[in-house]
Design a protein around this motif. Structure first.
Motif, PDB file in Angstrom:
ATOM      1  N   ARG A 180      14.134  19.153  37.776  1.00 24.38           N
ATOM      2  CA  ARG A 180      13.048  19.386  38.736  1.00 24.38           C
ATOM      3  C   ARG A 180      11.772  18.784  38.185  1.00 24.38           C
ATOM      4  N   PRO A 181      10.947  18.178  39.041  1.00 21.30           N
ATOM      5  CA  PRO A 181       9.629  17.730  38.570  1.00 21.30           C
ATOM      6  C   PRO A 181       8.721  18.948  38.386  1.00 21.30           C
ATOM      7  N   LEU A 182       7.814  18.877  37.431  1.00 21.36           N
ATOM      8  CA  LEU A 182       6.852  19.950  37.218  1.00 21.36           C
ATOM      9  C   LEU A 182       5.602  19.637  38.029  1.00 21.36           C
ATOM     10  N   MET A 183       5.410  20.412  39.094  1.00 25.67           N
ATOM     11  CA  MET A 183       4.241  20.269  39.949  1.00 25.67           C
ATOM     12  C   MET A 183       3.292  21.420  39.650  1.00 25.67           C
ATOM     13  N   HIS A 230       1.843  15.982  39.731  1.00 25.82           N
ATOM     14  CA  HIS A 230       3.064  15.903  38.920  1.00 25.82           C
ATOM     15  C   HIS A 230       2.662  15.813  37.452  1.00 25.82           C
ATOM     16  N   PRO A 246       4.139  15.287  33.793  1.00 22.46           N
ATOM     17  CA  PRO A 246       5.364  14.854  33.105  1.00 22.46           C
ATOM     18  C   PRO A 246       5.854  15.910  32.099  1.00 22.46           C
ATOM     19  N   GLY A 279      11.081  21.403  35.277  1.00 21.48           N
ATOM     20  CA  GLY A 279      10.122  21.763  36.313  1.00 21.48           C
ATOM     21  C   GLY A 279      10.393  23.163  36.814  1.00 21.48           C
ATOM     22  N   ASP A 306       8.489  23.028  46.390  1.00 18.07           N
ATOM     23  CA  ASP A 306       8.363  22.269  45.139  1.00 18.07           C
ATOM     24  C   ASP A 306       7.980  23.176  43.973  1.00 18.07           C
ATOM     25  N   ASP A 315       5.222  24.847  43.109  1.00 20.73           N
ATOM     26  CA  ASP A 315       3.932  24.667  42.443  1.00 20.73           C
ATOM     27  C   ASP A 315       3.287  26.036  42.267  1.00 20.73           C
ATOM     28  N   ASP A 323       6.242  20.222  49.971  1.00 22.31           N
ATOM     29  CA  ASP A 323       5.118  20.002  49.066  1.00 22.31           C
ATOM     30  C   ASP A 323       4.164  21.183  49.237  1.00 22.31           C
ATOM     31  N   HIS A 350      -4.466  16.761  32.748  1.00 25.31           N
ATOM     32  CA  HIS A 350      -4.156  16.769  34.181  1.00 25.31           C
ATOM     33  C   HIS A 350      -5.110  17.621  35.008  1.00 25.31           C
TER      34      HIS A 350
END
Length: 159
Positions: A18-21, A26, A28, A32, A38, A40, A74, A110
């Motif tokens: 999973r992407p880390l939102m 995003h 890196p 995630g 998503d 978040d 999202d 970030h």
């Protein structure tokens, strides 16, 4: 002039694939947050704070994880819709203060992009959006790098 304060909290487990939102950005990292959307965690806490300030329920009431319309969505869309509800009630956001609890990764690089994303979705300037981060000194599920927690507090004013 009427003011309302809201607080929100959200937790998500970390998992592979999973992407880390975080904060609409995003970040890196090898894992995630796991969730129906998503996941978040920061935007979810902000949504809950906004909804709570006006006693409009919580994120699960408005965007249930049993509704396939929100599968993989999202979370910026969730915050956009939540902000619209706040405006429909005759309020505007004055400021947002938030804290992310995670052992890693470091999010400081970030934070400016997160502040810009949140400000853009809530009609604020970046100076009105605070994002802090802390670890749990390796204690608990956050310290074991199993999950992430976010807290948010908002101030609303009737317009």
């Amino acid at each position: 002039m009427s003011f309302r304060i809201g607080s929100g909290i959200d937790f998500h487990q970390l998992g592979e694939g999973r992407p880390l939102m975080l904060g609409g950005v995003h970040v890196p990292y090898e894992r995630g947050c796991i969730g129906h959307s998503d996941a978040d965690v920061l935007l979810h806490a902000i949504c809950d704070a906004l909804l709570g300030a006006l006693a409009l329920g919580d994120i699960g009431v408005h965007f249930p994880d049993t509704d396939d319309r929100y599968k993989g969505i999202d979370s910026k869309e969730l915050l956009r819709h939540t902000y619209m509800l706040i405006q429909q009630e005759g309020y505007r956001v004055i400021n947002i203060d938030s804290t992310l609890c995670l052992q890693e990764p470091k999010i400081k690089p970030h934070v400016p992009a997160m502040r810009a994303a949140i400000a853009g979705l809530t009609g604020l300037t970046e100076q009105d959006v605070s994002i802090k981060a802390t670890t749990t000194e390796e204690l608990g599920f956050v310290g074991r790098k199993e999950g992430v927690v976010a807290y948010a507090t908002v101030l609303l004013q009737r317009f």
